[in-house]
Each structure stands twice: as C-alpha cells, then as structure tokens.
Design an enzyme around this catalytic site. Sequence first.
Site, short mmCIF file in Angstrom:
data_model
loop_
_atom_site.label_atom_id
_atom_site.label_comp_id
_atom_site.label_asym_id
_atom_site.label_seq_id
_atom_site.Cartn_x
_atom_site.Cartn_y
_atom_site.Cartn_z
N GLY A 147 0.82 -1.21 0.00
CA GLY A 147 0.00 0.00 0.00
C GLY A 147 0.85 1.26 0.00
N THR A 205 1.05 3.63 2.29
CA THR A 205 1.65 4.01 3.57
C THR A 205 2.88 3.16 3.86
OG1 THR A 205 -0.64 4.34 4.26
CG2 THR A 205 1.05 4.66 5.94
N GLY A 250 -0.41 -1.69 6.15
CA GLY A 250 -1.49 -0.70 6.16
C GLY A 250 -2.83 -1.38 6.41
N GLY A 296 -7.00 -5.25 2.15
CA GLY A 296 -7.23 -5.79 0.81
C GLY A 296 -7.54 -4.74 -0.23
N GLY A 297 -7.40 -3.46 0.17
CA GLY A 297 -7.59 -2.38 -0.80
C GLY A 297 -6.65 -2.50 -1.99
N GLU A 344 -0.74 -10.88 2.75
CA GLU A 344 -0.59 -10.05 3.95
C GLU A 344 -1.01 -10.83 5.19
OE1 GLU A 344 -1.32 -5.54 2.28
OE2 GLU A 344 -3.07 -6.77 2.61
C1 5RP Z 1 -3.41 -3.89 0.46
C2 5RP Z 1 -3.82 -3.37 1.79
C3 5RP Z 1 -3.30 -2.03 2.16
O1 5RP Z 1 -2.46 -2.17 3.27
C4 5RP Z 1 -4.46 -1.12 2.45
O2 5RP Z 1 -5.27 -1.05 1.29
C5 5RP Z 1 -3.99 0.29 2.86
O3 5RP Z 1 -3.35 0.92 1.79
P1 5RP Z 1 -2.91 2.45 1.85
O4 5RP Z 1 -1.79 2.55 2.84
O5 5RP Z 1 -2.48 2.76 0.44
O6 5RP Z 1 -4.10 3.26 2.27
O7 5RP Z 1 -4.51 -3.99 2.55
O8 5RP Z 1 -4.06 -5.09 0.15
#
Ligand code: 5RP
Length: 233
Positions: free
Chosen positions: A31, A33, A88, A101-102, A109
């Site tokens: 992600g 972050t 993240g 999972g975004g 993960e």
């Molecule tokens: C990826 C994730 C990421 O950690 C979650 O989506 C947060 O991402 P970001 O730091 O870009 O907001 O779970 O599968």
Amino acid sequence: MTELAKVMKEQVGKAAAQRVKSNSIVGLGTGSTTAYTIQFLGEFLKSGALTNIVGIPTSFQSEVLAKQYGIPLTTLDAVDRIDIAIDGADEVDPHKNLIKGGGAAHTREKVVDYLAEEFIVVVDSSKIVERLGSSFPVPVEVIPMALSPVMRAIEKLGGKPELRMGIRKAGPVITDQGNMVIDVRFDSIDDPANLEKTLNNIPGVLENGIFVGVTDLVLIGEIVDGEPKVREL
Ligand code: 5RP
C-alpha cells in the site's frame, strides 16, 4: 492525494520503520503508507542506522520497492520466524480489528502479518471506524472458476458482492496469485470473527480481508493544528 495527506502517510510510515531493530526479519506490507516504511527501512540500512535486516514481501509491489531501496529479501521457506510486520489497513475498529485488501494483497498479507511476533498497522486517521464495514467493503479473493457460485453464496449471507475491476487494465483485477477479488458490502458487521470464518468456508474462497485479534499496535497519522502527528492505538 493532498500534500498534507502525503506528509501524514510519510510520517506514520517512518515512525513504524523506526521501531524495527537490527538483526530482524521484517514482514513488508503493501500500500501507499507501507511504501514509505519500506523507503525509510532502505534509507536506515544505507546510513548504517539499521544493520542486518531481511524482508518478507506481501506482494509484488513490496517486493519491487524492497529491491529498489536495497532491502535484502527472503522467503518463508528459508526462515522459521518473522520478528515484526508492518502493514497498512483500510479500516481499523476500536479492538484493532481490520479490513484489509484495498490493494488486493490481503491473502499474502494475512500469511505474513499473522506469523509476525509483533504486528504494527500504519494508517491515517480517516481509517479509524467504530464498526468494520462502515465505509469499506470486505475484499474476498476467489479462484476464477468459482466466481459465480461464490457471488451467490455471498448474496445468501446478506452481502452485496461486486467484482473488482482493473484501472488502466481491461477486465477484472487479477491478484498476485492469479485470482479475482469480490468486494462485499454488508449492512452491518456485528461479529467480524464469525464473518471472517463464514466467508472463508465458502468453497472457492481463498481468503478475505477481515483481520481479527492480530494487531499489536496501530500508528495513526493525523493533522493537528495544521501539523502532521503520529499517535498510538
Ligand atoms: C493492500 C492493503 C493495504 O495495506 C491497504 O489497502 C492500505 O493501503 P494504503 O496505505 O495505500 O491506504 O490492505 O491489500
């Protein structure tokens, strides 16, 4: 993303990297972050502030970034422990349960984050919710041939499933394992632990993005009086 939001992510990503000790095996999350965490880990290695760490990536993204910033990598076949994982999240509830999972990376993960002795989550304050599912759907990774029956099974559970489509890629998002992702909205998630198990019990589901009872510490980036700050949950 605004400049302030970027700085907030950078600060929280750095704060997590500062908690990593020399001679440790580090789970590298996915992600925007954790991208900062990986960048700072690389910088700390380069400056000598940190020595002898190896990373276990949770995605192609974190693998590519680790290589870019000079972090040596290993695999779960080669080590018998992970000392610390930093990742993240898309939502964090008051019990430090998560929706992840975004970035469609929640399966790897979950493997890495659950194995870690210490699991630190890095988020900005917009991710903090009273109840999981308030703003973000639950990502569910599904093997492609089971897509239709899994969608129907999720509807029977009261969820509203939507196949995640690619951006700047025609057709569905394909995960690092070659599967598809269904984003599921639920009116209310009263029992995240139970929903996590129920979703994973549907044949064809590989893993879902609900993480229960695994987070040790949440670092939250926020803007206070116009300045980026990091607080702990
Ligand atoms: C990826 C994730 C990421 O950690 C979650 O989506 C947060 O991402 P970001 O730091 O870009 O907001 O779970 O599968």
